[in-house]
Design a protein around this motif. Structure first.
Motif, PDB file in Angstrom:
ATOM      1  N   TYR A 123       0.831  -1.209   0.000  1.00  0.00           N
ATOM      2  CA  TYR A 123       0.000   0.000   0.000  1.00  0.00           C
ATOM      3  C   TYR A 123       0.861   1.253   0.000  1.00  0.00           C
ATOM      4  O   TYR A 123       2.048   1.218   0.334  1.00  0.00           O
ATOM      5  N   ASP A 124       0.205   2.347  -0.374  1.00  0.00           N
ATOM      6  CA  ASP A 124       0.837   3.660  -0.357  1.00  0.00           C
ATOM      7  C   ASP A 124       0.507   4.299   0.993  1.00  0.00           C
ATOM      8  O   ASP A 124      -0.654   4.565   1.293  1.00  0.00           O
ATOM      9  N   HIS A 125       1.516   4.516   1.804  1.00  0.00           N
ATOM     10  CA  HIS A 125       1.250   5.004   3.159  1.00  0.00           C
ATOM     11  C   HIS A 125       0.768   6.452   3.193  1.00  0.00           C
ATOM     12  O   HIS A 125       0.330   6.943   4.231  1.00  0.00           O
ATOM     13  N   HIS A 126       0.824   7.149   2.031  1.00  0.00           N
ATOM     14  CA  HIS A 126       0.289   8.517   1.985  1.00  0.00           C
ATOM     15  C   HIS A 126      -1.225   8.543   1.886  1.00  0.00           C
ATOM     16  O   HIS A 126      -1.844   9.589   2.103  1.00  0.00           O
ATOM     17  N   GLN A 127      -1.813   7.410   1.524  1.00  0.00           N
ATOM     18  CA  GLN A 127      -3.284   7.331   1.424  1.00  0.00           C
ATOM     19  C   GLN A 127      -3.896   7.739   2.764  1.00  0.00           C
ATOM     20  O   GLN A 127      -3.514   7.202   3.819  1.00  0.00           O
ATOM     21  N   ARG A 128      -4.837   8.650   2.719  1.00  0.00           N
ATOM     22  CA  ARG A 128      -5.423   9.199   3.943  1.00  0.00           C
ATOM     23  C   ARG A 128      -6.036   8.114   4.842  1.00  0.00           C
ATOM     24  O   ARG A 128      -6.807   7.287   4.366  1.00  0.00           O
ATOM     25  N   HIS A 159       9.556   5.693  -1.865  1.00  0.00           N
ATOM     26  CA  HIS A 159       9.037   6.875  -1.186  1.00  0.00           C
ATOM     27  C   HIS A 159       7.563   6.718  -0.788  1.00  0.00           C
ATOM     28  O   HIS A 159       7.129   7.211   0.254  1.00  0.00           O
ATOM     29  N   HIS A 160       6.785   6.039  -1.626  1.00  0.00           N
ATOM     30  CA  HIS A 160       5.336   5.918  -1.393  1.00  0.00           C
ATOM     31  C   HIS A 160       4.919   4.577  -0.786  1.00  0.00           C
ATOM     32  O   HIS A 160       4.032   4.531   0.049  1.00  0.00           O
ATOM     33  N   ASN A 161       5.509   3.519  -1.299  1.00  0.00           N
ATOM     34  CA  ASN A 161       4.939   2.191  -1.078  1.00  0.00           C
ATOM     35  C   ASN A 161       5.564   1.404   0.065  1.00  0.00           C
ATOM     36  O   ASN A 161       6.779   1.415   0.259  1.00  0.00           O
ATOM     37  N   CYS A 162       4.674   0.730   0.768  1.00  0.00           N
ATOM     38  CA  CYS A 162       5.085  -0.120   1.879  1.00  0.00           C
ATOM     39  C   CYS A 162       4.678  -1.556   1.604  1.00  0.00           C
ATOM     40  O   CYS A 162       3.647  -1.814   0.979  1.00  0.00           O
ATOM     41  N   GLN A 166      -3.198  -1.848  -2.256  1.00  0.00           N
ATOM     42  CA  GLN A 166      -3.052  -2.101  -3.695  1.00  0.00           C
ATOM     43  C   GLN A 166      -3.080  -3.584  -4.009  1.00  0.00           C
ATOM     44  O   GLN A 166      -3.568  -4.006  -5.050  1.00  0.00           O
ATOM     45  N   HIS A 167      -2.504  -4.362  -3.117  1.00  0.00           N
ATOM     46  CA  HIS A 167      -2.518  -5.815  -3.326  1.00  0.00           C
ATOM     47  C   HIS A 167      -2.408  -6.509  -1.985  1.00  0.00           C
ATOM     48  O   HIS A 167      -1.659  -6.074  -1.116  1.00  0.00           O
ATOM     49  N   GLY A 168      -3.172  -7.563  -1.847  1.00  0.00           N
ATOM     50  CA  GLY A 168      -3.089  -8.348  -0.625  1.00  0.00           C
ATOM     51  C   GLY A 168      -3.244  -9.810  -0.954  1.00  0.00           C
ATOM     52  O   GLY A 168      -4.026 -10.183  -1.835  1.00  0.00           O
TER      53      GLY A 168
END
Ligand code: NI
Length: 145
Positions: free
Chosen positions: A66-71, A98-101, A128-130
């Motif tokens: 996931y992108d940790h910047h997602q609110r 920078h974005h993804n974890c 984004q994917h699980g």
């Protein structure tokens, strides 16, 4: 090892074309012989059957990207993990860029609880994917060696 059983030999009649396809498949997977490939397929099927029972004790690993910047995303997934604190054994977090974890959760509990938590986490907006992989610590008759 306790419970280690003696080897039984069986003869299996199989369609020649199916066997050829199987031999190609196991060669690509790196198997040295058919016996080990057959045993692994049987165990895999039995584990799958067993772990589908809702009350079966299972262990699983859930991988999330996931992108940790997602609110509110990190708050939501942390909150869900606390709701299921008895199920979450351990987590591993890798900052991919920078974005993804990437987060890997080791889960343990009844099959239905493990699947429920995985479903809740995977469906969080912004994941984004699980992917959940379930196995059992209680392999019993399907012990590998
Ligand atoms: Ni991160």
């Amino acid at each position: 090892m306790v419970g280690m059983s003696q080897l039984a030999r069986i003869g299996v009649a199989i369609d020649a074309e199916l066997l050829e396809t199987f031999d190609t498949y196991i060669a690509e997977k790196g198997y040295q012989n058919r016996s080990e490939a057959f045993r692994d397929l049987i165990r895999d099927r039995l584990v799958r059957e067993e772990t589908e029972a809702p009350n079966k004790e299972v262990v699983g690993s859930l991988t999330l990207v996931y992108d940790h910047h997602q609110r509110n995303l990190t708050e939501k997934i942390t909150s869900l993990q606390h709701d299921f604190h008895g199920v979450v054994v351990s987590t591993l977090h890798v900052h991919l860029d920078h974005h993804n974890c990437l987060e890997v959760l080791i889960l343990r509990g009844k099959s239905k609880q493990v699947r429920q938590l995985a479903d809740l986490l995977i469906s969080v907006k912004g994941i984004q994917h699980g992917q959940l992989a379930i196995t059992t610590a209680d392999v019993g008759r399907i012990r590998k060696h």
